[in-house]
Design an enzyme around this catalytic site. Structure first.
Site, PDB file in Angstrom:
ATOM      1  N   HIS A 106      -5.622  -7.672  -2.956  1.00 29.26           N
ATOM      2  CA  HIS A 106      -5.371  -6.692  -1.895  1.00 29.26           C
ATOM      3  C   HIS A 106      -5.654  -7.256  -0.508  1.00 29.26           C
ATOM      4  O   HIS A 106      -4.832  -7.150   0.400  1.00 29.26           O
ATOM      5  CB  HIS A 106      -6.214  -5.440  -2.126  1.00 29.26           C
ATOM      6  CG  HIS A 106      -5.942  -4.365  -1.118  1.00 29.26           C
ATOM      7  ND1 HIS A 106      -4.775  -3.633  -1.110  1.00 29.26           N
ATOM      8  CD2 HIS A 106      -6.667  -3.910  -0.052  1.00 29.26           C
ATOM      9  CE1 HIS A 106      -4.795  -2.776  -0.093  1.00 29.26           C
ATOM     10  NE2 HIS A 106      -5.931  -2.928   0.554  1.00 29.26           N
TER      11      HIS A 106
ATOM     12  N   ASN B  39      -9.149  -1.623  -1.229  1.00 28.42           N
ATOM     13  CA  ASN B  39     -10.425  -1.151  -0.705  1.00 28.42           C
ATOM     14  C   ASN B  39     -10.558   0.367  -0.810  1.00 28.42           C
ATOM     15  O   ASN B  39     -11.666   0.897  -0.977  1.00 28.42           O
ATOM     16  CB  ASN B  39     -10.610  -1.598   0.749  1.00 28.42           C
ATOM     17  CG  ASN B  39      -9.513  -1.133   1.672  1.00 28.42           C
ATOM     18  OD1 ASN B  39      -8.319  -1.348   1.422  1.00 28.42           O
ATOM     19  ND2 ASN B  39      -9.877  -0.481   2.773  1.00 28.42           N
ATOM     20  N   HIS B  40      -9.441   1.087  -0.778  1.00 25.22           N
ATOM     21  CA  HIS B  40      -9.538   2.546  -0.849  1.00 25.22           C
ATOM     22  C   HIS B  40      -9.819   3.036  -2.265  1.00 25.22           C
ATOM     23  O   HIS B  40     -10.418   4.108  -2.432  1.00 25.22           O
ATOM     24  CB  HIS B  40      -8.280   3.189  -0.266  1.00 25.22           C
ATOM     25  CG  HIS B  40      -8.240   3.118   1.228  1.00 25.22           C
ATOM     26  ND1 HIS B  40      -8.697   4.130   2.039  1.00 25.22           N
ATOM     27  CD2 HIS B  40      -7.827   2.125   2.065  1.00 25.22           C
ATOM     28  CE1 HIS B  40      -8.557   3.782   3.312  1.00 25.22           C
ATOM     29  NE2 HIS B  40      -8.033   2.559   3.346  1.00 25.22           N
TER      30      HIS B  40
ATOM     31  N   ASP C  31       0.828  -1.200   0.000  1.00 22.50           N
ATOM     32  CA  ASP C  31       0.000   0.000   0.000  1.00 22.50           C
ATOM     33  C   ASP C  31       0.871   1.263   0.000  1.00 22.50           C
ATOM     34  O   ASP C  31       1.841   1.359   0.760  1.00 22.50           O
ATOM     35  CB  ASP C  31      -0.890   0.003   1.236  1.00 22.50           C
ATOM     36  CG  ASP C  31      -1.706  -1.283   1.376  1.00 22.50           C
ATOM     37  OD1 ASP C  31      -1.240  -2.339   0.917  1.00 22.50           O
ATOM     38  OD2 ASP C  31      -2.789  -1.226   1.960  1.00 22.50           O
TER      39      ASP C  31
ATOM     40  N   ASP D 144      -4.460   0.398  -2.954  1.00 17.26           N
ATOM     41  CA  ASP D 144      -4.444   1.438  -1.920  1.00 17.26           C
ATOM     42  C   ASP D 144      -3.404   2.519  -2.217  1.00 17.26           C
ATOM     43  O   ASP D 144      -2.526   2.815  -1.397  1.00 17.26           O
ATOM     44  CB  ASP D 144      -4.228   0.842  -0.534  1.00 17.26           C
ATOM     45  CG  ASP D 144      -5.540   0.393   0.106  1.00 17.26           C
ATOM     46  OD1 ASP D 144      -6.564   0.347  -0.608  1.00 17.26           O
ATOM     47  OD2 ASP D 144      -5.546   0.086   1.305  1.00 17.26           O
TER      48      ASP D 144
ATOM     49  N   HIS E 290      -0.683   4.740  -0.293  1.00 15.85           N
ATOM     50  CA  HIS E 290      -1.467   5.765   0.398  1.00 15.85           C
ATOM     51  C   HIS E 290      -0.945   7.191   0.221  1.00 15.85           C
ATOM     52  O   HIS E 290      -0.606   7.882   1.197  1.00 15.85           O
ATOM     53  CB  HIS E 290      -1.575   5.422   1.882  1.00 15.85           C
ATOM     54  CG  HIS E 290      -2.589   4.353   2.162  1.00 15.85           C
ATOM     55  ND1 HIS E 290      -3.919   4.453   1.789  1.00 15.85           N
ATOM     56  CD2 HIS E 290      -2.471   3.136   2.768  1.00 15.85           C
ATOM     57  CE1 HIS E 290      -4.572   3.359   2.152  1.00 15.85           C
ATOM     58  NE2 HIS E 290      -3.721   2.532   2.747  1.00 15.85           N
TER      59      HIS E 290
ATOM     60  N   HIS F 232      -6.636 -24.362   0.982  1.00 12.27           N
ATOM     61  CA  HIS F 232      -7.778 -24.801   0.182  1.00 12.27           C
ATOM     62  C   HIS F 232      -8.019 -23.851  -0.991  1.00 12.27           C
ATOM     63  O   HIS F 232      -8.255 -24.291  -2.130  1.00 12.27           O
ATOM     64  CB  HIS F 232      -9.037 -24.892   1.049  1.00 12.27           C
ATOM     65  CG  HIS F 232     -10.291 -25.133   0.266  1.00 12.27           C
ATOM     66  ND1 HIS F 232     -10.555 -26.321  -0.383  1.00 12.27           N
ATOM     67  CD2 HIS F 232     -11.359 -24.310   0.005  1.00 12.27           C
ATOM     68  CE1 HIS F 232     -11.726 -26.240  -0.996  1.00 12.27           C
ATOM     69  NE2 HIS F 232     -12.224 -25.034  -0.785  1.00 12.27           N
TER      70      HIS F 232
END
Length: 385
Positions: free
Chosen positions: A234, A127-128, A56, A92, A58, A296
């Site tokens: 992410h 997510n950002h 990230d 991000d 930022h 898995h």
């Protein structure tokens, strides 16, 4: 000759000149010429001889460049020097800092330079990115509003210059006419000081689906990518995400950003267990990482050996869990986070994992062996000046 006749004969280079002028004013960068049209949206890449993963960023351009220089991907003039290497930035770029646009432009420059030199730069959604496309600016800094306010000022000037000679028309496919930029965006926002309102308006205009910055930069982002045996995402993948289809996920998110799709499934990008928010594999407490679940998920992706994730700051730096099947690379390098020292993950020939760290963050020079408490396979750490 009338002014209309003059305008009809203006070459397309006028439009290109205006775009270059706006780009340089906003980001201080002259973008290299665009490479040939890219291949179809690509989710899976062959193994790379040298693969670099960066966490990230930022909104911190200076620390972003430090990380890339640490990896030997850029030279002292901030140009691509990585040759045929592949770089994956796991998302991000947005929030917590005020140089988000500058990072977008910088990575776009590196994409073009890398392609010309046989390399590859892959950028991803975090997510950002999704929050900002959704108009959620909870983590946006005032400096980030100022940067977009400045962009909107010059972008509008550029489009006004184009309309003088009918270079850009309302409702055209790839351009936004000046009176369309703020269409449907309110002039004020409840609880927001008036001095910040224009910054919010500009940010919404730029980043909403079909917005100019969203289309130009974010529509090129992947939400999941597989390079050789490494799966990059992410937050993390669950089996149901794989069942849905990794390529379909990338296409859905891209089409939503482009304004071609009204919405994208919350389970992919918004819920707590979505691909950009999941923390099942990134929480630092060893007992909270479900190795069985991770193994898995990897088993459902042909050839997958490891999952590389960002999203959660690792106070001890880049580390691996579950027999190196989960590699966490968010070191909180931005000054808006914890101002961590830059670190990057290097994967050679799809199997040799190394952590590259700056000398400043180490008590001794040279190399050291890092053995995680979970008895993971050792990852070599190279310490650089």
């Amino acid at each position: 000759m009338s002014s209309n006749d003059t305008c009809k004969n203006l070459p397309n280079i006028i439009s290109s000149f205006i775009d270059t002028f706006v780009d340089f004013t906003v980001a201080g960068i002259f973008l290299p010429p665009s490479p040939p049209p890219p291949p179809p949206f690509q989710t899976t890449y062959p193994p790379a001889d040298r693969l670099i993963a960066v966490g990230d960023l930022h909104g911190d351009l200076s620390k972003s460049k430090q990380a890339l220089r640490l990896a030997g991907l850029i030279d002292s003039d901030d140009n691509w020097s990585g040759g045929s290497a592949t770089l994956v930035q796991v998302g991000d770029i947005f929030d917590r800092g005020g140089q988000e646009l500058k990072i977008l432009y910088f990575l776009e420059k590196l994409k073009r330079q890398a392609t010309k030199n046989g390399g590859c730069v892959v950028t991803m959604n975090g997510n950002h990115e999704i929050m900002n496309i959704d108009g959620n600016f909870f983590c946006t800094q005032p400096s980030g509003l100022d940067e977009f306010k400045n962009w909107a000022f010059w972008y509008t000037i550029g489009n006004n210059m184009k309309t003088l000679c009918n270079v850009v028309h309302k409702n055209s496919t790839n351009q936004t006419a000046p009176d369309d930029l703020y269409h449907g965006i309110p002039f004020s926002f409840p609880g927001v000081k008036e001095e910040y309102a224009d910054g919010f308006r500009a940010r919404i205009a730029a980043l909403r689906p079909k917005g100019p910055i969203a289309v130009r930069f974010l529509s090129k982002n992947l939400t999941v990518v597989v390079v050789g045996g490494s799966v990059f995402v992410h937050g993390g993948l669950l089996a149901r995400h794989v069942d849905y289809g990794l390529e379909k996920i990338n296409n859905d998110v891209r089409d939503w950003i482009m304004g071609l799709k009204e919405k994208v499934c919350d389970d992919m990008v918004r819920s707590r267990e979505s691909m950009v928010w999941l923390r099942k594999f990134s929480n630092e407490a060893v007992g909270e990482c479900d190795c069985g679940l991770l193994e898995h998920v990897l088993a459902t992706i042909p050839g997958a050996r490891r999952m590389v994730i960002g999203h959660t700051i690792q106070s001890r730096g880049i580390n691996a869990v579950c027999g190196n099947k989960g590699v966490r690379i968010d070191v909180g390098l931005s000054k808006g986070c914890v101002d961590g020292l830059p670190e990057v993950l290097e994967i050679r020939r799809d199997s040799d994992l190394r952590i590259l760290r700056s000398r400043q963050g180490c008590d001794r020079l040279g190399r050291e062996e890092l053995v995680a408490p979970e008895k993971d396979l050792p990852m070599e750490v190279e310490v650089k000046a």
